[in-house]
Design an enzyme around this catalytic site. Structure first.
Site, PDB file in Angstrom:
ATOM      1  N   GLU A 127      12.816 -24.446-111.485  1.00 60.34           N
ATOM      2  CA  GLU A 127      12.997 -23.175-111.343  1.00 60.34           C
ATOM      3  C   GLU A 127      14.125 -22.835-110.511  1.00 60.34           C
ATOM      4  O   GLU A 127      15.013 -21.788-110.909  1.00 60.34           O
ATOM      5  CB  GLU A 127      11.800 -22.416-110.581  1.00 60.34           C
ATOM      6  CG  GLU A 127      11.851 -21.068-110.635  1.00 60.34           C
ATOM      7  CD  GLU A 127      11.828 -20.216-112.019  1.00 60.34           C
ATOM      8  OE1 GLU A 127      12.257 -20.729-113.040  1.00 60.34           O
ATOM      9  OE2 GLU A 127      11.238 -19.124-112.044  1.00 60.34           O
TER      10      GLU A 127
ATOM     11  N   THR B  25      18.273 -13.212-113.642  1.00 63.10           N
ATOM     12  CA  THR B  25      17.627 -12.966-112.267  1.00 63.10           C
ATOM     13  C   THR B  25      18.838 -12.970-111.145  1.00 63.10           C
ATOM     14  O   THR B  25      18.942 -12.123-110.244  1.00 63.10           O
ATOM     15  CB  THR B  25      16.845 -14.089-111.952  1.00 63.10           C
ATOM     16  OG1 THR B  25      15.965 -14.316-113.054  1.00 63.10           O
ATOM     17  CG2 THR B  25      16.219 -14.138-110.524  1.00 63.10           C
TER      18      THR B  25
END
Ligand code: ADP
Length: 308
Positions: free
Chosen positions: A130, A183
């Site tokens: 991630e 993001t």
């Protein structure tokens, strides 16, 4: 020990209104599928990535490859794997596309190696994957995607995850406008300062939400979902956000906010009927725009990544 495994890796909603960077839950209604096979080439081979062909297949650039490598490094193993990813979650969706691949990859490899790790231990490796996507270590999508239910990330040093089983009748409705918000970019919008008055309201809500989840107090869950800090700064990125939230609340939602860093928006409801009514309200707002969108109605995932 099997030589091939197929898994479903759920999407996930992080932040959950008041819990910016510390809370997330997994949803059963949308997720990636992955097929992993041991190979004798001592290499992680990612091919194909179906439906989003522009995603990297280089294992150093795909979150699945990075997460698997982190696990293999810990085991001191050079076992190779063929990895096929069927991506149902669009990257940059705000519903944990990269987290699903990272969590799915490590759960599948763990299965193929005879389960040397617990699911809780696997979160650590999934987080390394991630990190590649967001540039930052965070577990609020990978932890629920791996473990299911709600996860509170209490701290990182050491990693301290509190897992909460979802109340039985809690449903989620998510609308995913088909635009991409990275993001990294969405984080750059946020002011680093929080006024004390807002912080006080926010931590009251986080405590209220946790308590509501443990006691299945749907009213308390609803009152606590309000985000006074991040949503007001980020909602400009989301088409029709105010109209959407108003309609969803009028349709009986417990609460509604941005999923992750957007563009997806989630709402929670008590019962399927209410979640369906919210989906209809979302559809009414969006069908008059020129935007493509998808709506998912889902129970909260109880177990996270699962073998199928
Ligand atoms: P999301 O919240 O949907 O995961 P992010 O912006 O956090 O969106 O992550 C998407 C980024 O991660 C993209 O730049 C994408 O290229 C990269 N990425 C690498 N591997 C994967 C993967 N297996 N699945 C999804 N995204 C991936």
């Amino acid at each position: 020990m099997s030589e091939v495994v197929k898994i479903f890796a759920p999407g996930s909603v992080s932040n959950v209104g008041c819990g910016f960077d510390i809370l997330g839950f997994a949803i059963d209604g949308v997720g990636d599928e992955m097929i992993l096979k041991k190979n004798d080439k001592n290499a992680i081979i990612i091919d194909p990535v179906k439906d989003y062909e522009n995603l990297p297949t280089d294992p150093k650039k795909n979150v699945a490859g990075v997460a698997i490598q982190a696990l293999l490094d810990d085991l001191n193993s050079d076992q190779g794997f063929d990895v096929e990813i069927i991506k149902n979650i669009k990257p940059g969706s705000g519903i944990g596309s990269s987290a699903a691949s990272a969590a799915g990859a490590v759960v599948a490899v763990n299965e193929l190696l005879g389960k040397p790790y617990t699911k809780m231990q696997l979160v650590d490796f999934a987080m390394k994957g991630e990190e590649l996507a967001s540039g930052d270590v965070h577990a609020d999508n990978v932890a629920p995607a791996t473990l299911g239910g709600f996860c509170l990330i209490r701290g990182y040093n050491p990693l301290d995850i509190v897992h909460i089983n979802p109340p039985k009748d809690l449903w989620c409705t998510v609308i995913h406008p088909q635009i991409e918000i990275k993001t990294k970019e969405s984080r750059e919008l946020l002011s680093p300062e929080v006024p004390l008055k807002k912080a006080i309201r926010q931590w009251g809500n986080v405590a209220g939400l946790m308590s509501g989840l443990y006691t299945s107090d749907y009213g308390l869950i609803g009152r606590s979902l309000e985000d006074h800090i991040v949503e007001p700064q980020r909602k400009v990125l989301i088409p029709e956000f105010d109209k959407l939230k108003e309609s969803v609340m009028n349709a009986g939602a417990l609460g509604c906010s941005i999923s992750g860093s957007g563009p997806s928006v989630f709402s929670l409801a008590k019962g399927r009927e209410s979640a369906d009514a919210i989906a209809a309200a979302m559809d009414t707002v969006f069908k008059n725009t020129n935007l493509d969108y998808k709506i998912y109605v889902s129970k909260i995932s109880e177990g996270g990544v699962r073998v199928i």
